[in-house]
Design an enzyme around this catalytic site. Structure first.
Site, PDB file in Angstrom:
ATOM      1  N   HIS A 277      12.644  -5.984 -11.653  1.00  0.00           N
ATOM      2  CA  HIS A 277      12.240  -5.230 -10.464  1.00  0.00           C
ATOM      3  C   HIS A 277      12.220  -6.100  -9.218  1.00  0.00           C
ATOM      4  O   HIS A 277      11.748  -7.230  -9.235  1.00  0.00           O
ATOM      5  CB  HIS A 277      10.945  -4.453 -10.669  1.00  0.00           C
ATOM      6  CG  HIS A 277       9.706  -5.231 -10.923  1.00  0.00           C
ATOM      7  ND1 HIS A 277       8.902  -5.686  -9.919  1.00  0.00           N
ATOM      8  CD2 HIS A 277       9.106  -5.613 -12.080  1.00  0.00           C
ATOM      9  CE1 HIS A 277       7.846  -6.306 -10.449  1.00  0.00           C
ATOM     10  NE2 HIS A 277       7.950  -6.290 -11.751  1.00  0.00           N
ATOM     11  N   ASP A 289       6.431 -12.554 -10.761  1.00  0.00           N
ATOM     12  CA  ASP A 289       6.452 -11.104 -11.029  1.00  0.00           C
ATOM     13  C   ASP A 289       7.035 -10.337  -9.859  1.00  0.00           C
ATOM     14  O   ASP A 289       6.328 -10.009  -8.918  1.00  0.00           O
ATOM     15  CB  ASP A 289       5.041 -10.624 -11.323  1.00  0.00           C
ATOM     16  CG  ASP A 289       4.998  -9.140 -11.675  1.00  0.00           C
ATOM     17  OD1 ASP A 289       6.060  -8.555 -11.899  1.00  0.00           O
ATOM     18  OD2 ASP A 289       3.879  -8.589 -11.722  1.00  0.00           O
ATOM     19  N   GLU A 321       8.503  -0.582  -9.068  1.00  0.00           N
ATOM     20  CA  GLU A 321       7.941  -0.800 -10.414  1.00  0.00           C
ATOM     21  C   GLU A 321       6.433  -0.886 -10.350  1.00  0.00           C
ATOM     22  O   GLU A 321       5.719  -0.309 -11.178  1.00  0.00           O
ATOM     23  CB  GLU A 321       8.522  -2.082 -11.031  1.00  0.00           C
ATOM     24  CG  GLU A 321       8.214  -2.251 -12.518  1.00  0.00           C
ATOM     25  CD  GLU A 321       6.907  -2.972 -12.830  1.00  0.00           C
ATOM     26  OE1 GLU A 321       6.532  -3.035 -14.008  1.00  0.00           O
ATOM     27  OE2 GLU A 321       6.235  -3.472 -11.901  1.00  0.00           O
ATOM     28  N   GLU A 322       5.940  -1.601  -9.340  1.00  0.00           N
ATOM     29  CA  GLU A 322       4.495  -1.847  -9.253  1.00  0.00           C
ATOM     30  C   GLU A 322       3.712  -0.572  -8.942  1.00  0.00           C
ATOM     31  O   GLU A 322       2.513  -0.504  -9.185  1.00  0.00           O
ATOM     32  CB  GLU A 322       4.192  -2.929  -8.205  1.00  0.00           C
ATOM     33  CG  GLU A 322       4.847  -4.287  -8.495  1.00  0.00           C
ATOM     34  CD  GLU A 322       4.252  -5.025  -9.690  1.00  0.00           C
ATOM     35  OE1 GLU A 322       3.392  -4.463 -10.389  1.00  0.00           O
ATOM     36  OE2 GLU A 322       4.655  -6.176  -9.923  1.00  0.00           O
ATOM     37  N   ASP A 350      11.139  -8.836 -17.073  1.00  0.00           N
ATOM     38  CA  ASP A 350      10.040  -8.772 -16.110  1.00  0.00           C
ATOM     39  C   ASP A 350       9.059  -9.907 -16.418  1.00  0.00           C
ATOM     40  O   ASP A 350       8.328  -9.831 -17.395  1.00  0.00           O
ATOM     41  CB  ASP A 350       9.365  -7.391 -16.244  1.00  0.00           C
ATOM     42  CG  ASP A 350       8.327  -7.135 -15.163  1.00  0.00           C
ATOM     43  OD1 ASP A 350       8.146  -7.996 -14.292  1.00  0.00           O
ATOM     44  OD2 ASP A 350       7.703  -6.060 -15.211  1.00  0.00           O
ATOM     45  N   HIS A 444      -0.340 -10.911  -9.898  1.00  0.00           N
ATOM     46  CA  HIS A 444      -0.664  -9.934  -8.852  1.00  0.00           C
ATOM     47  C   HIS A 444      -1.573 -10.493  -7.758  1.00  0.00           C
ATOM     48  O   HIS A 444      -2.374  -9.774  -7.171  1.00  0.00           O
ATOM     49  CB  HIS A 444      -1.259  -8.653  -9.464  1.00  0.00           C
ATOM     50  CG  HIS A 444      -0.199  -7.795 -10.106  1.00  0.00           C
ATOM     51  ND1 HIS A 444      -0.444  -6.561 -10.642  1.00  0.00           N
ATOM     52  CD2 HIS A 444       1.137  -8.009 -10.271  1.00  0.00           C
ATOM     53  CE1 HIS A 444       0.688  -6.051 -11.117  1.00  0.00           C
ATOM     54  NE2 HIS A 444       1.651  -6.915 -10.916  1.00  0.00           N
TER      55      HIS A 444
HETATM   56 ZN   LIG Z   1       6.509  -6.935 -13.118  1.00  0.00          ZN
END
Ligand SMILES: [Zn+2]
Ligand SMILES: *[C@@H]1O[C@H](CO)[C@@H](O)[C@H](O)[C@H]1NC(C)=O
Ligand SMILES: *[C@@H]1O[C@H](CO)[C@@H](O)[C@H](O)[C@H]1NC(C)=O
Ligand SMILES: *[C@@H]1O[C@H](CO)[C@@H](O)[C@H](O)[C@H]1NC(C)=O
Ligand SMILES: *[C@@H]1O[C@H](CO)[C@@H](O)[C@H](O)[C@H]1NC(C)=O
Length: 502
Positions: A277, A289, A321-322, A350, A444
């Site tokens: 992604h 990520d 995606e998130e 991912d 994140h």
């Molecule tokens: Zn991811």
């Protein structure tokens, strides 16, 4: 032509991205454009072209791209809608475009629902439950003002209309379980509730997403089971509990884009597909990520141009995606049955470089997933085993972009190096690193930057991605034929993307 492609690279990237740091990916770029000199792709040969330096150089470009998000977000980010994400898409697109006619490239734009909670407050009785949080994609309370009403317990787990009494002017208290949070919010809304509170039926705090908005959704909070227990007791004893809820939030639809590249060579009826992604969360630059997976795909796509392929290879850089696998869901949802059946398998990449990594393989099986998923799983585990490395199986539970594929009959799988999970003592023995810490301590967060990459894991996993591409691009002999494009009759999973939905 070879020369113009190099100069093209500089022109397309522009000054902003410190292009002088870009490596020359092939020491003899002139020769690889002579089609006659190319050989059929071969795993060992393709793997030999994968180097951590090249990957890290791309990560530096990506970080400078994420910095473009600072204007609007006060820190680097590549979240959809941001300048950082727009520039990420340009970088992916121009990198592939520079490879000439080896690939056919296309943009697939789609509507993406994004939400933002600006402020929220829940009061039950006289208390503010410590665990209370507004769920993602929640609508605001009416007129973005506090609403007041008696807290009212919903029967069972609140998955059927008959569990809901008339909730006009009330605030619903609903157990987690069996159906998605979004279903509960909408059912409470239809019963007339002003707001809903979903409490955990497992240990610990609860956070999640309402998923695709329904017009019936109402402002919805989640709280822990322990925070809920005293109120449940009171309500069951016939006592009343006053509640007040307030959420200021927006849910809006923006347009974003998947980028798809397919080899011009290779049997177009038998495609090997892989994806990562292109977007990050709003909180940070997303270099692991999923910068790591996206850049691995770019590097493998670049190196693949040195070879002929027998089967078509299709790369995807998903957006959204998130926000809940929006890009991959959309892509699969608009495939015609014929196009669906041309995809022999989908490989999800991912997070391939977590600093406190484990070599993780999705535990995809032919009993529960489309037939072929297990053969793919075994390709990954054989690779680690043949390198004398340990691996673990991780749940194949809907947390990344493979989800739509396996729900529509397409075999899937993938590898990862771990997110917010905690490394065990046994895994420390198996992989090194630190037991008790997250696999990715910056998951994140703002610190998911250049320092948040383990290059050993990234290079090794990129070689494995190269191996997966080379193996199936060369031959799908013996790999199970596609038989069905029907949605498999599978229950909704706990996750849909990074957030809980159930
Ligand atoms: Zn991811
Ligand atoms: C596709 O999207 C990329 C990235 O946003 C953009 O640079 C490119 O011009 C688009 N191409 C087409 C044909 O629309
Ligand atoms: C992998 O999945 C299979 C089938 O669901 C299950 O029997 C097995 O226990 C799983 N293995 C691990 C290590 O999770
Ligand atoms: C694999 O794990 C075992 C412990 O289970 C450990 O002894 C061994 O060193 C590990 N192998 C590698 C290559 O790290
Ligand atoms: C990456 O992991 C390897 C193997 O565990 C370790 O030796 C190395 O120090 C790590 N590198 C970084 C930059 O953390």
């Amino acid at each position: 032509m070879a020369c113009s492609y190099l100069f093209g690279a500089f022109l397309l990237l522009g000054d902003a991205f410190a292009f002088q740091q870009l490596p020359l990916f092939d020491p003899s770029p002139v020769s690889h454009n002579h089609v006659a000199a190319k050989e059929l792709v071969d795993s060992a040969s393709l793997q030999n072209r994968i180097h951590a330096d090249n990957l890290f150089d791309r990560a530096k470009v990506l970080y400078s791209i994420a910095e473009l998000g600072t204007d609007e977000y006060n820190h680097p980010t590549r979240v959809i809608g941001s300048k950082g994400h727009l520039a990420t898409m340009s970088y992916v697109y121009s990198t592939i475009a520079e490879l000439g006619d080896y690939y056919v490239l296309w943009n697939q734009s789609f509507p993406a629902v994004v939400g933002n909670v600006f402020e929220s407050r829940l009061v039950l009785g006289n208390e503010v439950p410590a665990s209370a949080i507004a769920m993602s994609l929640t609508p605001p309370t009416k007129d973005k003002e506090p609403v007041l009403g008696p807290l009212t317990l919903v029967s069972n787990v609140g998955c059927s209309e008959s569990d809901y009494p008339d909730l006009t002017g009330k605030i619903a208290l609903i157990s987690r379980g069996e159906c998605p949070f979004g279903t509960k919010s909408a059912l409470a809304g239809r019963a007339g509730a002003l707001a809903a509170v979903i409490y955990n039926n497992e240990k610990g705090a609860l956070g999640g997403t309402l998923g695709t908005p329904s017009p019936d959704n109402i402002a919805t909070f989640s709280i822990s089971g322990s925070d809920a227990s005293s109120y449940i007791k009171k309500l069951k004893n016939g006592q009343s509990v006053d509640a007040s809820a307030y959420i200021d939030a927006i849910v809006e639809t923006i347009e974003t884009t998947n980028i798809i590249a397919q080899t011009t060579e290779g049997d177009p009826n038998n495609c090997v597909m892989l994806g990562g992604h292109s977007d990050s969360v709003a909180e940070g630059p997303g270099i692991n990520d999923d910068g790591s997976g996206s850049l691995t795909l770019l590097e493998v796509a670049t190196q693949l141009t040195n070879y002929h392929v027998n089967n078509c290879v299709r790369f995807a850089w998903w957006a959204g995606e998130e926000e809940g696998l929006l890009g991959s869901d959309y892509y699969v949802s608009v495939l015609s049955p014929e196009e669906n059946l041309k995809i022999r398998l989908f490989m999800d990449y991912d997070m391939l470089a977590s600093p406190n990594f484990a070599y993780q393989v999705y535990n995809a099986t032919n009993t529960l997933n489309p037939v072929g998923s297990e053969e793919l799983r075994d390709l990954y585990t054989d690779f680690y085993t043949s390198h004398g490395l340990n691996f673990t199986y991780i749940p194949f539970d809907g947390r990344s972009d493979y989800d739509a594929f396996i729900r529509h009959g397409i075999p899937g799988g993938g590898i990862a190096t771990g997110a917010e999970g905690v490394k065990t003592k046994a895994e420390q023995q198996m992989f090194g690193g630190t037991a008790g810490d997250w696999y990715d301590p910056c998951y994140h967060q703002l610190c998911d930057s250049l320092a948040n990459l383990n290059l050993t894991a990234w290079e090794l996993n990129t070689k494995l991605v190269a191996h997966s591409v080379a193996t199936y691009a060369q031959s799908l002999d013996g790999f199970p034929e596609r038989t069905s494009f029907e949605a498999a009759d599978v229950l909704p999973s706990k996750y849909h993307g990074p957030k809980l939905q159930l």
